[in-house]
Design an enzyme around this catalytic site. Structure first.
Site, PDB file in Angstrom:
ATOM      1  N   LYS A  39     -15.766  -5.214  -6.339  1.00 35.74           N
ATOM      2  CA  LYS A  39     -14.886  -4.058  -6.571  1.00 35.74           C
ATOM      3  C   LYS A  39     -14.485  -4.036  -8.043  1.00 35.74           C
ATOM      4  O   LYS A  39     -14.070  -5.053  -8.597  1.00 35.74           O
ATOM      5  CB  LYS A  39     -13.625  -4.161  -5.699  1.00 35.74           C
ATOM      6  CG  LYS A  39     -12.694  -2.966  -5.867  1.00 35.74           C
ATOM      7  CD  LYS A  39     -11.588  -2.983  -4.824  1.00 35.74           C
ATOM      8  CE  LYS A  39     -10.341  -3.697  -5.254  1.00 35.74           C
ATOM      9  NZ  LYS A  39      -9.540  -3.008  -6.256  1.00 35.74           N
ATOM     10  N   ASP A  66     -12.832   1.424  -7.515  1.00 34.16           N
ATOM     11  CA  ASP A  66     -11.486   1.662  -6.964  1.00 34.16           C
ATOM     12  C   ASP A  66     -10.636   2.371  -8.009  1.00 34.16           C
ATOM     13  O   ASP A  66      -9.830   1.760  -8.693  1.00 34.16           O
ATOM     14  CB  ASP A  66     -10.866   0.314  -6.575  1.00 34.16           C
ATOM     15  CG  ASP A  66      -9.562   0.465  -5.808  1.00 34.16           C
ATOM     16  OD1 ASP A  66      -9.254   1.587  -5.350  1.00 34.16           O
ATOM     17  OD2 ASP A  66      -8.855  -0.545  -5.663  1.00 34.16           O
ATOM     18  N   LYS A  68      -9.040   5.422  -7.173  1.00 33.71           N
ATOM     19  CA  LYS A  68      -8.024   6.200  -6.440  1.00 33.71           C
ATOM     20  C   LYS A  68      -7.801   7.569  -7.090  1.00 33.71           C
ATOM     21  O   LYS A  68      -6.712   7.894  -7.562  1.00 33.71           O
ATOM     22  CB  LYS A  68      -6.701   5.427  -6.356  1.00 33.71           C
ATOM     23  CG  LYS A  68      -6.829   4.094  -5.620  1.00 33.71           C
ATOM     24  CD  LYS A  68      -5.485   3.437  -5.428  1.00 33.71           C
ATOM     25  CE  LYS A  68      -5.580   2.130  -4.668  1.00 33.71           C
ATOM     26  NZ  LYS A  68      -6.234   1.023  -5.411  1.00 33.71           N
ATOM     27  N   ASP A  71      -6.577  14.816  -8.141  1.00 27.90           N
ATOM     28  CA  ASP A  71      -6.398  15.872  -9.150  1.00 27.90           C
ATOM     29  C   ASP A  71      -6.726  17.181  -8.444  1.00 27.90           C
ATOM     30  O   ASP A  71      -6.936  17.191  -7.224  1.00 27.90           O
ATOM     31  CB  ASP A  71      -7.345  15.606 -10.347  1.00 27.90           C
ATOM     32  CG  ASP A  71      -6.806  16.195 -11.651  1.00 27.90           C
ATOM     33  OD1 ASP A  71      -6.384  17.380 -11.639  1.00 27.90           O
ATOM     34  OD2 ASP A  71      -6.800  15.488 -12.674  1.00 27.90           O
ATOM     35  N   THR A 121       0.003   0.460  -0.037  1.00 34.35           N
ATOM     36  CA  THR A 121       0.677  -0.588   0.747  1.00 34.35           C
ATOM     37  C   THR A 121       1.953  -1.080   0.072  1.00 34.35           C
ATOM     38  O   THR A 121       2.730  -1.797   0.683  1.00 34.35           O
ATOM     39  CB  THR A 121      -0.263  -1.777   1.015  1.00 34.35           C
ATOM     40  OG1 THR A 121      -0.895  -2.127  -0.207  1.00 34.35           O
ATOM     41  CG2 THR A 121      -1.304  -1.428   2.051  1.00 34.35           C
ATOM     42  N   ARG A 212      -7.720 -12.359  -6.335  1.00 30.53           N
ATOM     43  CA  ARG A 212      -7.261 -13.605  -6.972  1.00 30.53           C
ATOM     44  C   ARG A 212      -7.649 -14.900  -6.269  1.00 30.53           C
ATOM     45  O   ARG A 212      -7.992 -15.867  -6.955  1.00 30.53           O
ATOM     46  CB  ARG A 212      -5.746 -13.524  -7.196  1.00 30.53           C
ATOM     47  CG  ARG A 212      -5.394 -12.538  -8.306  1.00 30.53           C
ATOM     48  CD  ARG A 212      -3.957 -12.106  -8.272  1.00 30.53           C
ATOM     49  NE  ARG A 212      -3.689 -11.261  -7.111  1.00 30.53           N
ATOM     50  CZ  ARG A 212      -2.517 -10.719  -6.842  1.00 30.53           C
ATOM     51  NH1 ARG A 212      -1.494 -10.936  -7.637  1.00 30.53           N
ATOM     52  NH2 ARG A 212      -2.361  -9.958  -5.774  1.00 30.53           N
TER      53      ARG A 212
HETATM   54  O1  C5P Z   1      -5.946 -10.380  -5.830  1.00 27.62           O
HETATM   55  P1  C5P Z   1      -5.891  -9.628  -4.526  1.00 27.62           P
HETATM   56  O2  C5P Z   1      -6.728 -10.270  -3.433  1.00 27.62           O
HETATM   57  O3  C5P Z   1      -4.468  -9.326  -4.077  1.00 27.62           O
HETATM   58  O4  C5P Z   1      -6.602  -8.247  -4.857  1.00 27.62           O
HETATM   59  C1  C5P Z   1      -6.638  -7.175  -3.961  1.00 27.62           C
HETATM   60  C2  C5P Z   1      -7.312  -6.018  -4.608  1.00 27.62           C
HETATM   61  O5  C5P Z   1      -7.210  -4.911  -3.724  1.00 27.62           O
HETATM   62  C3  C5P Z   1      -6.674  -5.576  -5.916  1.00 27.62           C
HETATM   63  O6  C5P Z   1      -7.740  -5.095  -6.746  1.00 27.62           O
HETATM   64  C4  C5P Z   1      -5.757  -4.456  -5.532  1.00 27.62           C
HETATM   65  O7  C5P Z   1      -5.617  -3.484  -6.538  1.00 27.62           O
HETATM   66  C5  C5P Z   1      -6.512  -3.839  -4.362  1.00 27.62           C
HETATM   67  N1  C5P Z   1      -5.689  -3.112  -3.431  1.00 27.62           N
HETATM   68  C6  C5P Z   1      -4.588  -3.664  -2.789  1.00 27.62           C
HETATM   69  N2  C5P Z   1      -3.851  -2.904  -1.922  1.00 27.62           N
HETATM   70  C7  C5P Z   1      -4.191  -1.639  -1.688  1.00 27.62           C
HETATM   71  C8  C5P Z   1      -5.300  -1.078  -2.320  1.00 27.62           C
HETATM   72  C9  C5P Z   1      -6.039  -1.859  -3.190  1.00 27.62           C
HETATM   73  O8  C5P Z   1      -4.276  -4.828  -2.974  1.00 27.62           O
HETATM   74  N3  C5P Z   1      -3.491  -0.927  -0.821  1.00 27.62           N
END
Ligand code: C5P
Length: 237
Positions: A39, A66, A68, A71, A121, A212
């Site tokens: 992603k 990603d 999002k 517009d 979220t 992460r």
């Molecule tokens: O590091 P981590 O596992 O928390 O990363 C989750 C990824 O998913 C990040 O790139 C974050 O922007 C994305 N994301 C999220 N919650 C959402 C939509 C996307 O954590 N509702």
């Protein structure tokens, strides 16, 4: 498409949330053939990472962009047409009817699939009310999921906690893609509503987005392999 039709390795999407293309490419090299789906979000896209989409696709990897989008319909459509040429598999848009309609129409004829983000979220009921909405989070998520389905959107991004109830609403045609996944024992970071990979899949998630816990690990490949092992379906007897 049933979850069992998705190639097993594709079910883990590693978020390349890294500050430079060099660091992203180094991470892809370290992960090697353990990861097949990446992603690319705001951080890497705006640091010159979009050409990496084609590069990864040429290496046989799948890519989820990603960004999002949201517009006026014409602008969304022209943006989606450009993104569809990059070779990505998934693109996110916010789940507003005009935006979803424009994105679905503009991706026609390409292999790009549109994912709608129902409600971020990080929003709770109070945040929605402060933004001028009368519905609470669960009602708005449900309404937008139904609209997305009617408009031909390919999948939804949702928290693992929402997966089971959304699955009941949308059936099995649409994909559910869930961030907020943490292997047991991993740091949660700023994610509040988390599940382990196995529980997220059991709740109805098709694809797990993990950032992460993989990219900040001492051994990213070992973590990616452990997540995939955790969601390996039992062998048929
Ligand atoms: O590091 P981590 O596992 O928390 O990363 C989750 C990824 O998913 C990040 O790139 C974050 O922007 C994305 N994301 C999220 N919650 C959402 C939509 C996307 O954590 N509702």
């Amino acid at each position: 498409m049933k979850p069992s039709d998705i190639p097993h390795k594709d079910r883990l999407i590693v978020a390349l949330d890294l500050p430079s293309v060099e660091q992203a490419e180094a991470m892809v090299a370290r992960l090697g053939d353990s990861v097949s789906f990446y992603k690319i979000g705001y951080q890497l896209s705006y640091a010159g990472g979009l050409p990496l989409v084609r590069k990864l696709a040429d290496q046989g990897k799948k890519v989820f962009i990603d960004l999002k989008l949201h517009d006026i319909g014409n602008t969304v459509a022209r943006g989606v047409e450009s993104i569809a040429k990059l070779g990505a598999t998934f693109l996110t848009v916010h789940a507003y009817p005009q935006t979803m309609k424009a994105a679905v129409e503009a991706r026609a004829g390409s292999s790009l699939q549109i994912l709608a983000v129902t409600v971020l979220t990080s929003y709770d009921d109070g945040d929605l009310h402060a933004a001028g909405y009368r519905l609470n989070v669960s009602d708005l998520v449900e309404a937008r999921a139904q609209q997305a389905q009617v408009l031909g959107v390919d999948g939804l991004v949702c928290s693992p906690e929402e997966a089971a109830s959304l699955r009941k609403i949308i059936g099995h045609q649409m994909r559910l893609v869930t961030p907020g996944v943490r292997p047991a024992g991993a740091a949660t970071g700023d994610q509040k509503r988390i599940m382990t990979p196995a529980r997220a899949v059991a709740a109805g998630s098709d694809y797990l987005v993990v950032g992460r816990p993989v990219v900040e690990a001492a051994d990213p490949r070992a973590v990616a392999e452990a997540i995939l092992a955790e969601i390996t379906p039992p062998l048929a007897a």
